[in-house]
Design a protein around this motif. Structure first.
Motif, PDB file in Angstrom:
ATOM      1  N   TYR A   1      32.894  58.081 112.128  1.00 36.98           N
ATOM      2  CA  TYR A   1      34.160  59.056 112.780  1.00 36.98           C
ATOM      3  C   TYR A   1      35.018  58.122 113.167  1.00 36.98           C
ATOM      4  O   TYR A   1      35.136  57.376 114.078  1.00 36.98           O
ATOM      5  CB  TYR A   1      33.053  59.634 114.026  1.00 36.98           C
TER       6      TYR A   1
ATOM      7  N   ASN B   1      32.970  68.191 112.038  1.00 36.62           N
ATOM      8  CA  ASN B   1      31.459  68.526 111.824  1.00 36.62           C
ATOM      9  C   ASN B   1      30.954  68.923 110.304  1.00 36.62           C
ATOM     10  O   ASN B   1      29.761  68.322 109.938  1.00 36.62           O
ATOM     11  CB  ASN B   1      31.483  70.095 112.768  1.00 36.62           C
TER      12      ASN B   1
ATOM     13  N   TYR C   1      28.893  65.403 119.603  1.00 39.08           N
ATOM     14  CA  TYR C   1      29.446  65.884 118.177  1.00 39.08           C
ATOM     15  C   TYR C   1      28.333  65.352 117.172  1.00 39.08           C
ATOM     16  O   TYR C   1      27.892  66.150 116.399  1.00 39.08           O
ATOM     17  CB  TYR C   1      30.531  65.538 117.802  1.00 39.08           C
TER      18      TYR C   1
ATOM     19  N   SER D   1      28.119  60.413 120.512  1.00 33.50           N
ATOM     20  CA  SER D   1      29.050  61.484 120.462  1.00 33.50           C
ATOM     21  C   SER D   1      28.050  62.618 120.653  1.00 33.50           C
ATOM     22  O   SER D   1      27.162  62.790 119.811  1.00 33.50           O
ATOM     23  CB  SER D   1      30.004  61.447 119.486  1.00 33.50           C
TER      24      SER D   1
ATOM     25  N   GLN E   1      28.050  73.284 127.135  1.00 30.91           N
ATOM     26  CA  GLN E   1      28.835  74.104 125.996  1.00 30.91           C
ATOM     27  C   GLN E   1      29.354  75.301 126.638  1.00 30.91           C
ATOM     28  O   GLN E   1      30.254  75.592 126.427  1.00 30.91           O
ATOM     29  CB  GLN E   1      28.058  74.017 124.735  1.00 30.91           C
TER      30      GLN E   1
END
Length: 480
Positions: A286, A184, A210, A208, A104
């Motif tokens: 998703y 999110n 996420y 994922s 990140q």
């Protein structure tokens, strides 16, 4: 000469032929030498030109190679490595660990080229269009005092979404749609609303990053279900996991999975929906079905659930405009089947209302037809970038490296030869000012050490091409 966007879903004959040959190669039905152009033309009752185009495309994609006066041959490494294995062990993890912070952080380093990023809309610059829409809607009284705060989102925004989906044969009312600040927040709302008991949450694996980031915030325990090439085998693992852990929620990414690129068939999706209905498990989807670029548009789970009238099913489908319009857009939606009130109450009590001006902008974008046009441009550019990236990476096939062949989405998934860890490659790449996503960041239990993910969904320019060429060379040196 300017590149004009084309309608990707109106597939040319040669593209359909490419898809058929790829499936035959992956399944092991085609090996060795391909039929000559003339023989294939006769066998398939299509023109020589169609066969030649298909073979040229397959060669560009790295599936086949040609030898002068000998013909076309299938890359043996492509066939041998076409199906990576993710294991059969169901893993239960008590959450709370730190997740790949260095990956990140690298995205925020201006000196590092962000090949670990995954924002499909980055391939195009829609700033002018969005600024124009912003000015057009700026006369709306977004600060007008409103005693009845639209917690679910502006009615105009939800109606615009309903009309857009109706044009694609999906009948939804605005009372099934909730506006969110993006994917999110959508996932966070769904999990808080549907998993009040605090039981473990099931996810497909690889999963994922996420998903992991959001689930980790809630500190829920996680059940990882390893992806299987035969989805019936995966459903058996799902049933086994459910009989042991009795989870309430399953989080999935069935269309162009991040990171593997997997696209479940319509039949597999329906089997999943029926399984969830029987076991009263809420599915949180998703939905990335809009990101197709070399196949027909796949059906989302919510589309199939409604059109096939699957009863007693609680389903939440999450989407946003980060994927399709701009990484700077913080606006999305949740489609809630048989759980609208629970999700609305959760949103009302835990989260802030969604920006009204942003909803006006996207409403205008949808109603004017601009959104459909921008999506066509996006798919066209994703396909171009994919072909270019795949051509550069095809050199790695000779080393026994697996490279995914997605029909949509923004990224490629690599598996290094046995015994080679992507952690070392990550270190080499960072030292060369490139960022990749090592496979372990897609697992709560640090699996998939020999895998890594790379995006092709960035503006294609000299720096992008140079970065992919540099990564190819680094990978070859590292594997050797």
């Amino acid at each position: 000469m300017t590149n004009k966007p084309v309608q990707i879903n109106a597939k040319f004959k040669y593209q359909k032929l490419v898809d058929e040959i790829v499936v035959a190669i992956e399944s092991g039905l085609l090996t060795g030498k391909l039929p000559s152009v003339r023989k294939a033309s006769k066998d398939r009752s299509v023109s020589i030109s169609t066969i030649s185009q298909a073979y040229a495309e397959l060669e560009r994609l790295g599936w086949i190679f040609s030898e002068s006066k000998r013909g076309y041959f299938i890359h043996q490494t492509r066939n041998e490595n076409s199906k990576p294995q993710y294991g059969h062990d169901i893993t239960s993890i008590s959450n709370g660990r730190s997740l790949a912070e260095s990956v990140q952080y690298s995205l925020n380093d201006p000196n590092v080229f962000p090949l670990s990023s995954t924002a499909p809309s980055s391939v195009l610059d829609n700033e002018k269009v969005l600024n124009r829409l912003s000015k057009k809607t700026s006369n709306n009284r977004v600060f007008q005092k409103n005693l009845e705060e639209p917690i679910a989102g502006l009615p105009e925004y939800r109606q615009a979404l309903s009309r857009y989906w109706l044009s694609q044969s999906l009948l939804l009312t605005q009372d099934q749609i909730i506006a969110t600040h993006g994917r999110n927040e959508g996932l966070l709302t769904a999990l808080l609303a549907m998993n009040k008991s605090g039981k473990a949450v099931a996810v497909e694996s690889p999963t994922s990053f996420y998903f992991q980031a959001v689930i980790s915030q809630l500190n829920f325990d996680v059940i990882e279900i390893p992806q299987q090439h035969n989805y019936q085998d995966e459903l058996m693992l799902l049933e086994l996991a459910y009989s042991t852990h009795k989870f309430d929620c399953l989080v999935v990414n069935p269309s162009f999975n991040d990171p593997t690129g997997r696209l479940l068939s319509k039949g597999d999706k329906l089997d999943l929906l029926h399984w969830a209905s029987r076991n009263q498990v809420t599915i949180i989807e998703y939905d990335r079905s809009e990101l197709y670029f070399s196949c027909d548009k796949p059906s989302s789970l919510v589309n199939l659930a409604i059109n096939h009238s699957i009863d007693n099913l609680r389903l939440i489908s999450i989407g946003d405009f980060f994927d399709t319009l701009s990484p700077t857009l913080k606006l999305g939606y949740m489609v809630c089947l048989n759980c609208f009130q629970e999700c609305l109450l959760t949103r009302q009590t835990t989260l802030e209302p969604v920006n009204l001006h942003m909803q006006h902008i996207i409403t205008e974008c949808l109603e004017s037809g601009q959104y459909s046009k921008l999506l066509r441009n996006l798919r066209h550019q994703l396909r171009i970038n994919y072909i270019k990236a795949n051509t550069i990476f095809s050199e790695l096939l000779e080393l026994g490296t697996y490279i995914s062949q997605p029909n949509g989405g923004p990224c490629l998934w690599f598996q290094l030869p046995k015994g080679v860890s992507s952690h070392g490659l990550w270190e080499m790449a960072i030292n060369a000012q490139l960022s990749i996503a090592p496979g372990t960041v897609f697992s709560f239990s640090n699996n998939f050490e020999d895998f890594f993910r790379v995006t092709f969904a960035l503006p294609w320019d000299d720096s992008m091409e140079s970065a992919l060429i540099k990564l190819t060379k680094l990978t070859k040196d590292f594997v050797k």
